[in-house]
Design a protein around this motif. Structure first.
Motif, PDB file in Angstrom:
ATOM      1  N   ARG A 124      43.926  43.154  42.324  1.00 30.71           N
ATOM      2  CA  ARG A 124      42.476  43.172  42.731  1.00 30.71           C
ATOM      3  C   ARG A 124      41.663  43.315  41.205  1.00 30.71           C
ATOM      4  NH1 ARG A 124      42.980  48.219  44.262  1.00 30.71           N
ATOM      5  NH2 ARG A 124      41.859  49.421  42.658  1.00 30.71           N
ATOM      6  N   LEU A 125      40.465  42.640  41.268  1.00 28.94           N
ATOM      7  CA  LEU A 125      39.666  42.618  39.961  1.00 28.94           C
ATOM      8  C   LEU A 125      38.556  43.437  40.541  1.00 28.94           C
ATOM      9  CD1 LEU A 125      40.202  38.880  38.867  1.00 28.94           C
ATOM     10  CD2 LEU A 125      40.786  41.128  37.623  1.00 28.94           C
ATOM     11  N   GLU A 126      37.786  44.372  39.712  1.00 29.03           N
ATOM     12  CA  GLU A 126      36.512  45.060  39.812  1.00 29.03           C
ATOM     13  C   GLU A 126      35.918  44.875  38.556  1.00 29.03           C
ATOM     14  OE1 GLU A 126      37.503  49.032  40.909  1.00 29.03           O
ATOM     15  OE2 GLU A 126      38.531  48.488  42.847  1.00 29.03           O
ATOM     16  N   LEU A 127      34.698  44.479  38.580  1.00 27.70           N
ATOM     17  CA  LEU A 127      33.833  44.586  37.564  1.00 27.70           C
ATOM     18  C   LEU A 127      33.093  45.639  37.338  1.00 27.70           C
ATOM     19  CD1 LEU A 127      32.882  40.745  37.399  1.00 27.70           C
ATOM     20  CD2 LEU A 127      34.369  41.994  36.054  1.00 27.70           C
ATOM     21  N   ASP A 128      32.644  46.273  36.219  1.00 30.39           N
ATOM     22  CA  ASP A 128      31.461  47.252  35.948  1.00 30.39           C
ATOM     23  C   ASP A 128      30.535  46.992  36.693  1.00 30.39           C
ATOM     24  OD1 ASP A 128      33.732  48.737  34.691  1.00 30.39           O
ATOM     25  OD2 ASP A 128      33.013  48.216  32.741  1.00 30.39           O
TER      26      ASP A 128
ATOM     27  N   GLU B  54      48.816  38.650  33.856  1.00 26.67           N
ATOM     28  CA  GLU B  54      48.024  38.023  32.943  1.00 26.67           C
ATOM     29  C   GLU B  54      46.478  38.297  33.681  1.00 26.67           C
ATOM     30  OE1 GLU B  54      50.315  34.890  30.080  1.00 26.67           O
ATOM     31  OE2 GLU B  54      48.637  34.353  31.158  1.00 26.67           O
ATOM     32  N   LEU B  55      45.788  38.352  32.709  1.00 25.46           N
ATOM     33  CA  LEU B  55      44.398  38.415  33.290  1.00 25.46           C
ATOM     34  C   LEU B  55      43.635  37.321  32.051  1.00 25.46           C
ATOM     35  CD1 LEU B  55      41.807  39.224  34.823  1.00 25.46           C
ATOM     36  CD2 LEU B  55      41.298  41.071  33.091  1.00 25.46           C
ATOM     37  N   ARG B  56      42.844  36.117  32.844  1.00 21.71           N
ATOM     38  CA  ARG B  56      42.506  35.237  32.059  1.00 21.71           C
ATOM     39  C   ARG B  56      40.958  34.939  32.306  1.00 21.71           C
ATOM     40  NH1 ARG B  56      47.349  31.392  34.881  1.00 21.71           N
ATOM     41  NH2 ARG B  56      49.072  32.495  33.411  1.00 21.71           N
ATOM     42  N   LEU B  57      40.514  34.673  31.253  1.00 25.42           N
ATOM     43  CA  LEU B  57      38.902  34.220  31.312  1.00 25.42           C
ATOM     44  C   LEU B  57      38.829  32.781  31.028  1.00 25.42           C
ATOM     45  CD1 LEU B  57      35.827  34.880  31.412  1.00 25.42           C
ATOM     46  CD2 LEU B  57      35.975  35.277  28.961  1.00 25.42           C
TER      47      LEU B  57
ATOM     48  N   LEU C 269      37.456  34.692  36.217  1.00 24.11           N
ATOM     49  CA  LEU C 269      38.521  35.481  36.034  1.00 24.11           C
ATOM     50  C   LEU C 269      39.772  35.554  36.912  1.00 24.11           C
ATOM     51  CD1 LEU C 269      36.732  38.903  35.376  1.00 24.11           C
ATOM     52  CD2 LEU C 269      37.886  37.702  33.645  1.00 24.11           C
ATOM     53  N   GLU C 270      40.840  35.382  36.447  1.00 23.12           N
ATOM     54  CA  GLU C 270      42.165  35.108  37.229  1.00 23.12           C
ATOM     55  C   GLU C 270      43.193  36.102  36.829  1.00 23.12           C
ATOM     56  OE1 GLU C 270      43.837  31.329  39.250  1.00 23.12           O
ATOM     57  OE2 GLU C 270      44.352  31.479  36.958  1.00 23.12           O
ATOM     58  N   LEU C 271      43.834  36.917  37.788  1.00 20.69           N
ATOM     59  CA  LEU C 271      44.708  37.968  37.548  1.00 20.69           C
ATOM     60  C   LEU C 271      45.833  37.310  38.128  1.00 20.69           C
ATOM     61  CD1 LEU C 271      45.432  40.637  36.783  1.00 20.69           C
ATOM     62  CD2 LEU C 271      44.940  41.479  39.060  1.00 20.69           C
ATOM     63  N   VAL C 272      46.813  37.148  37.508  1.00 24.46           N
ATOM     64  CA  VAL C 272      48.313  36.433  37.829  1.00 24.46           C
ATOM     65  C   VAL C 272      49.434  37.378  37.526  1.00 24.46           C
ATOM     66  CG1 VAL C 272      49.673  34.214  37.463  1.00 24.46           C
ATOM     67  CG2 VAL C 272      46.991  34.161  37.264  1.00 24.46           C
TER      68      VAL C 272
ATOM     69  N   THR D 163      47.970  35.233  42.820  1.00 23.38           N
ATOM     70  CA  THR D 163      46.808  35.308  42.023  1.00 23.38           C
ATOM     71  C   THR D 163      45.715  35.936  42.555  1.00 23.38           C
ATOM     72  OG1 THR D 163      46.153  33.201  42.856  1.00 23.38           O
ATOM     73  CG2 THR D 163      47.446  33.403  40.803  1.00 23.38           C
ATOM     74  N   GLU D 164      44.687  36.637  42.085  1.00 25.23           N
ATOM     75  CA  GLU D 164      43.520  36.992  42.521  1.00 25.23           C
ATOM     76  C   GLU D 164      42.298  36.441  41.556  1.00 25.23           C
ATOM     77  OE1 GLU D 164      40.367  38.788  44.673  1.00 25.23           O
ATOM     78  OE2 GLU D 164      42.428  38.282  45.074  1.00 25.23           O
TER      79      GLU D 164
END
Length: 113
Positions: A5-9, A37-40, A93-96, A103-104
């Motif tokens: 899960r990814l959450e942005l402020d 890993e979190l990738r931009l 953004l990708e969380l792996v 991935t997310e």
């Protein structure tokens, strides 16, 4: 249950060049990954060669079966997001979870207006 899960402020998805992108990355996996890993990055799609350019990443080694980490990336001044008739440039953004490859992904817009 496998969950990334990814959450942005402020739940923002639209950013100005040079803005900070910050939030939280969370995971709950069946087995502990070697790393998270979190990738931009930005990428192009459409006619011709598709490009992918990683701008920054953070890596958590031996992250455990479940966890949560805060993150913050500073966006560069370009390129801007756009969608044209022949090509689209999009930010994400990708969380792996590694090495499994779960991935997310979260799409972002980076533009001056």
């Amino acid at each position: 249950m496998i969950a990334l899960r990814l959450e942005l402020d402020d739940d923002r998805r639209w950013f100005l060049p040079g803005d900070a992108v910050s939030g939280r990355a969370a995971w709950n996996l069946e087995t502990a990954p070697e790393a998270i890993e979190l990738r931009l990055f930005w990428h192009t799609t459409g006619k011709g060669t598709e490009d992918v350019v990683m701008i920054d990443f953070v890596r958590a080694e031996a992250a455990g079966v479940a966890g949560e980490r805060e993150f913050s990336f500073r966006l560069p001044l370009g390129p801007y997001s756009f969608s044209g008739s022949l090509i689209t440039l999009a930010w994400a953004l990708e969380l792996v979870a590694l090495p499994g490859g779960e991935t997310e992904r979260m799409d972002l817009v980076v533009a001056p207006t």
